[in-house]
Design an enzyme around this catalytic site. Structure first.
Site, mmCIF file in Angstrom:
data_model
loop_
_atom_site.group_PDB
_atom_site.id
_atom_site.type_symbol
_atom_site.label_atom_id
_atom_site.label_comp_id
_atom_site.label_asym_id
_atom_site.label_seq_id
_atom_site.Cartn_x
_atom_site.Cartn_y
_atom_site.Cartn_z
ATOM 1 C CB ALA A 1 -0.690 -0.093 1.224
ATOM 2 C CD GLU B 1 1.152 -5.613 5.588
ATOM 3 O OE1 GLU B 1 2.108 -6.487 5.813
ATOM 4 O OE2 GLU B 1 0.706 -5.757 4.451
ATOM 5 N N GLY C 1 0.770 -5.196 0.886
ATOM 6 C CA GLY C 1 -0.420 -5.091 0.121
ATOM 7 C C GLY C 1 0.097 -5.695 -1.172
ATOM 8 C CD GLU D 1 -2.017 -7.915 2.713
ATOM 9 O OE1 GLU D 1 -1.840 -6.699 2.346
ATOM 10 O OE2 GLU D 1 -2.992 -8.410 3.527
HETATM 11 N N1 CAA Z 1 4.666 3.352 0.317
HETATM 12 C C1 CAA Z 1 5.077 4.752 -0.058
HETATM 13 N N2 CAA Z 1 6.122 4.996 -0.247
HETATM 14 C C2 CAA Z 1 7.113 4.138 -0.120
HETATM 15 C C3 CAA Z 1 6.759 2.788 0.189
HETATM 16 C C4 CAA Z 1 5.478 2.603 0.486
HETATM 17 N N3 CAA Z 1 5.096 1.253 0.623
HETATM 18 N N4 CAA Z 1 7.666 1.955 0.455
HETATM 19 C C5 CAA Z 1 8.669 2.578 0.033
HETATM 20 N N5 CAA Z 1 8.499 3.898 -0.197
HETATM 21 C C6 CAA Z 1 9.433 5.063 -0.631
HETATM 22 C C7 CAA Z 1 10.337 5.503 0.333
HETATM 23 O O1 CAA Z 1 9.802 6.352 1.305
HETATM 24 C C8 CAA Z 1 11.468 5.805 -0.365
HETATM 25 O O2 CAA Z 1 11.244 7.356 -0.785
HETATM 26 P P1 CAA Z 1 12.222 8.368 -0.923
HETATM 27 O O3 CAA Z 1 12.859 8.079 -1.725
HETATM 28 O O4 CAA Z 1 11.604 9.657 -1.055
HETATM 29 O O5 CAA Z 1 13.054 8.544 0.396
HETATM 30 C C9 CAA Z 1 11.460 5.062 -1.825
HETATM 31 O O6 CAA Z 1 10.065 4.665 -1.680
HETATM 32 C C10 CAA Z 1 12.321 3.967 -1.706
HETATM 33 O O7 CAA Z 1 12.362 3.114 -0.585
HETATM 34 P P2 CAA Z 1 13.703 2.755 0.213
HETATM 35 O O8 CAA Z 1 14.614 3.965 0.202
HETATM 36 O O9 CAA Z 1 13.332 2.152 1.531
HETATM 37 O O10 CAA Z 1 14.343 1.768 -0.948
HETATM 38 P P3 CAA Z 1 15.074 0.414 -0.685
HETATM 39 O O11 CAA Z 1 15.386 -0.069 -1.916
HETATM 40 O O12 CAA Z 1 16.095 0.539 0.259
HETATM 41 O O13 CAA Z 1 13.842 -0.438 0.081
HETATM 42 C C11 CAA Z 1 11.585 -1.434 0.067
HETATM 43 C C12 CAA Z 1 12.483 -0.906 -0.775
HETATM 44 C C13 CAA Z 1 12.387 -3.036 0.713
HETATM 45 C C14 CAA Z 1 10.538 -1.887 -0.694
HETATM 46 C C15 CAA Z 1 11.501 -0.870 1.483
HETATM 47 O O14 CAA Z 1 11.000 0.492 0.878
HETATM 48 C C16 CAA Z 1 10.230 -1.224 2.224
HETATM 49 O O15 CAA Z 1 10.485 -1.817 3.294
HETATM 50 N N6 CAA Z 1 9.189 -0.478 2.082
HETATM 51 C C17 CAA Z 1 8.047 -0.660 2.911
HETATM 52 C C18 CAA Z 1 7.434 -1.937 2.606
HETATM 53 C C19 CAA Z 1 6.106 -2.204 3.464
HETATM 54 O O16 CAA Z 1 6.125 -2.025 4.755
HETATM 55 N N7 CAA Z 1 4.775 -2.590 2.842
HETATM 56 C C20 CAA Z 1 3.718 -2.710 3.736
HETATM 57 C C21 CAA Z 1 2.918 -1.368 3.397
HETATM 58 S S1 CAA Z 1 1.208 -1.229 4.252
HETATM 59 C C22 CAA Z 1 0.271 -2.477 3.507
HETATM 60 O O17 CAA Z 1 0.510 -3.074 2.346
HETATM 61 C C23 CAA Z 1 -0.954 -2.574 4.330
HETATM 62 C C24 CAA Z 1 -1.913 -3.563 3.718
HETATM 63 O O18 CAA Z 1 -1.838 -4.687 4.002
HETATM 64 C C25 CAA Z 1 -3.186 -2.881 3.043
#
Ligand code: CAA
Length: 705
Positions: free
Chosen positions: A63, A125, A102, A105
């Site tokens: 998400a 999450e 997500g 998922e």
């Molecule tokens: N939403 C919005 N922005 C996100 C994002 C997300 N899910 N994941 C990453 N970003 C953004 C970061 O803030 C970053 O932005 P900036 O460049 O402006 O700083 C950019 O994307 C790149 O991210 P990273 O610097 O972290 O890049 P990375 O290559 O080191 O890591 C990653 C990539 C492993 C995907 C890491 O970003 C990460 O762990 N992301 C979060 C994943 C997460 O927690 N997903 C679950 C979301 S909640 C959900 O999905 C709820 C549901 O069930 C409905």
């Protein structure tokens, strides 16, 4: 078609591609794009199977976290995933990079999953204070059984492609192009007329747990044992339980409700704040675009003590060879033995093989000759905290190190500019402040000197990320961000004892607040003699100010755990210490000597007296420009000192409590104790008067000048 979602046809197979850089987050445009694409393909008689793929560096990371807390825009993610699962023709997910939250998922809503061999999946999450809210807690248990699903959901850890294949999460793993492999599978399914396999229809994997949930409960207990204070891990367990206790639809509805509750709660807000703050903290506002880090192939570390050894392990762990310098062979041997002992703990816990231990140790070379650092790209000094010794070492390094080498000090207090001035290349000097145990704690304060070159700063940030630390760029002052604020806390800890609290009351109030340890138990663990020696050597200002009780304990030979006695008594084999009447008598007697009348002190006062002065010091740090953003301070305290992540760090917590309240309480305690140092900092005062919070400073220049 939408900007971020495209559809192309390849014979009887349609390929739906999400292209929403950088991580294909499932924001509104993506959700509606995929929804419309699927709706169009549903009734397209020419299409017999669908591939769902993502462009760029990764499958979807989930998400769009920036949308949380804003009014939801349909279709919701769970609706989209239900629509994908309901497709009357097989849908194959093609996963590369990281399929997370997500994103994963969404792949579970597809009927088949193909992964590239380097792909990883996960439901992180929980690390955002949430549970998977788009069917993950209901579909994953149906795919791999509730117990295995629980491990993935409660830990939030990623699972590599090979393990995912073994667990049955993916149907195929390919070393080649994942989109091609998915297309191939889709063609076969179309040709065979094989229909969709919907996880919502399956319950075969639930039967064993339905009959006996003992093992499930045990696993749940183990997984949540370390989740002190956190709500999300418990919510995850509850939701996975619904997968085998309730029909699919009902489980999905309850999961959704729980997600909405958590997303609106303070804990998740705090954890989401830290997610972004962590990524912001190493961004330097005035660094020119395109600044490239210098290449670091080898590292030198001066000092094989606790810090030097721990620091070296970080590099050995990621394959960077380290040359460690000590003053004697004996000191080197001792340092190497400690490093090996630390690796052995990992081996004995089954987290590292004997061969891997050998490989890591082979990356470390010891020497007593500093000139062996002539080829090192990045040199970190980690010796005793004394300016003269540091200046001497940097003077020598200047003569030895090759041009372009970065010279870093691990000092936790001292002036980097003064150290840099001992060289003819101050632009190549900075601080890299690690936290003990340096191979474990994730914080790395990167101290930017007045003359530090941008590419040197970029090199340290880049290297910090490579060794999986959280780099936070800070400015020069005594103690930088973390220890300077710690000092504000320490000044109050002893004072509280003199005014009437006991060490155990203080420690309990702080662990109840959410820290893993209280300040006195921590002092006993680290060794009270360290601060005592520094205070004797450098003066009371050096280590958290005056410490009458701690000094008196040290004079009695009570250095903490290592001598069996400190603020507490440590019996052999017992976990933790027990209160000691002798210490209480010492406190009472010292208070009398200072003419302080002791009184009952409640846990609320203890928390306020310890945390609020830290917040006030944090405000001064912001005003002086030592930290660029209040979120940087939060990241320092969470990753360096164990501030509870679900409170979002001291500055975020301050905003939650309300700055006006903090201002008033600090004024009250200043009156009560007659100590004007407790008065709120001007910035705290100003924001409180305006009814604002530290968050309102985002993007503004705070520095007074
Ligand atoms: N939403 C919005 N922005 C996100 C994002 C997300 N899910 N994941 C990453 N970003 C953004 C970061 O803030 C970053 O932005 P900036 O460049 O402006 O700083 C950019 O994307 C790149 O991210 P990273 O610097 O972290 O890049 P990375 O290559 O080191 O890591 C990653 C990539 C492993 C995907 C890491 O970003 C990460 O762990 N992301 C979060 C994943 C997460 O927690 N997903 C679950 C979301 S909640 C959900 O999905 C709820 C549901 O069930 C409905």
């Amino acid at each position: 078609m939408s900007d971020v979602v495209s559809v192309r046809k390849d014979g009887e197979v349609a390929v739906v591609t999400i292209d929403n850089p950088p991580v294909n987050a499932l924001g509104h445009a993506v959700r509606s794009g995929v929804y419309e694409a699927m709706a169009g393909l549903r009734d397209d008689a020419d299409v017999k199977a669908v591939v769902l793929a993502c462009a760029g560096r990764t499958f979807s990371a989930g998400a769009d976290i920036t949308e949380f807390g804003k009014p939801p825009q349909p279709p919701a993610l769970f609706e989209l995933i239900n629509a994908v699962e309901d497709m009357p023709k097989p849908v194959v997910a093609a996963m590369h990079g990281t399929a997370l939250g997500g994103g994963f998922e969404l792949a579970l809503g597809c009927h088949y999953r193909v992964a590239d061999s380097k792909a990883r999946v996960g439901l992180p999450e929980v690390k955002l204070g949430l549970l998977p809210g788009a069917g993950g807690t209901q579909r994953l248990p149906r795919l791999i059984g509730p117990e295995e699903a629980l491990k993935i959901i409660v830990s939030g850890d990623f699972v590599g492609a090979d393990k995912a294949l073994k667990l049955g999460i993916v149907d195929e793993v390919t070393d080649g192009d994942v989109n091609e492999a998915a297309l191939e599978l889709a063609r076969r399914l179309a040709a065979d007329g094989t229909g969709p396999v919907r996880l919502s229809d399956r319950d075969d994997k639930l039967q064993a747990v339905k009959a006996d949930d003992t093992a499930f409960n045990e696993t749940a207990g183990k997984l949540t044992a370390r989740a002190r204070g956190l709500e999300a891990p418990h919510a995850c367990v509850e939701a996975v339980r619904w997968s085998f206790e309730l029909p699919f639809e009902e489980g999905l509805t309850k999961e959704r409700e729980k997600f909405m509750e958590l997303v609106a709660g303070d804990q998740s807000k705090a954890q989401r704040h830290i997610f972004f703050a962590e990524r912001e903290a190493s961004k330097v506002s005035d660094m020119p675009k395109g600044t490239t880090p210098r290449e670091v192939k080898t590292v030198g570390v001066i000092g094989a003590g606790t810090m030097g050894g721990g620091i070296s392990m970080n590099f050995a762990n990621v394959g960077i060879p380290v040359t460690i310098v000590e003053t004697s062979q004996e000191a080197l041997d001792r340092g190497f033995a400690t490093i090996e002992k630390n690796y052995r703990i990992s081996v004995s816990r089954g987290r590292m093989s004997e061969e891997e231990l050998k490989v890591r140790m082979s990356r470390l070379t010891g020497t007593t000759d500093m000139s062996d650092l002539a080829d090192a790209d990045f040199i970190i000094e980690a010796v005793f905290e004394e300016m003269d010794i540091k200046k001497d070492i940097f003077g020598k390094l200047d003569a030895i190190a090759k041009p372009g080498a970065v010279l870093a000090s691990n000092t936790s207090y001292l002036d980097i500019d003064e150290i840099a001035a001992a060289t003819n290349r101050p632009g190549s000097v900075l601080g890299t402040h690690f936290f003990s145990p340096a191979n474990v704690m994730r914080l790395m304060e990167i101290v930017r000197g007045e003359k530090t070159d941008f590419d040197v700063l970029a090199t340290a940030i880049d290297l910090g990320r490579k060794i999986r630390k959280v780099p936070v760029v800070v400015g020069v002052c005594f103690g930088f961000v973390g220890n300077r604020m710690l000092k504000a806390r320490q000044l109050q800890t002893e004072q509280l004892l003199l005014e009437g609290a006991t060490p155990q009351q203080v420690d309990k109030a702080i662990t109840d607040f959410g820290f893993p340890m209280g300040p006195f138990a921590m002092g006993d663990l680290a060794g009270l003699d360290i601060g005592w020696r520094i205070r004797k050597h450098v003066g009371a200002d050096a280590e958290g100010g005056r410490a009458e009780i701690a000094d008196a304990l040290c004079e009695m030979g009570r250095f903490g755990q290592k001598t069996g006695r400190g603020f507490y008594i440590y019996e052999k084999g017992a976990r933790g210490g027990t209160p000691d009447p002798e210490v209480e008598a010492l406190i009472v007697e010292t208070a009398k000597r200072f003419g302080i009348e002791r009184r009952e002190i409640g846990s609320e006062e203890i928390v306020e007296r310890l945390i609020y002065p830290m917040i006030s010091e944090g405000a001064k740090i912001l005003e002086e420009g030592i930290a660029q953003r209040s979120g940087d301070i939060d990241v320092v305290w969470i990753y360096g000192y164990g501030f509870p992540i679900w409170r979002g760090g001291p500055m975020f917590y301050a905003d939650q409590v309300g700055l006006a309240h903090i201002r008033d309480r600090l004024d009250f305690y200043a009156e009560q104790t007659g100590n004007d140092a407790l008065r709120p900092a001007p910035l705290l005062q100003k924001l409180a008067d305006e009814g604002a919070g530290f968050a309102s400073l985002a993007g503004k220049k705070v520095r007074a000048a």
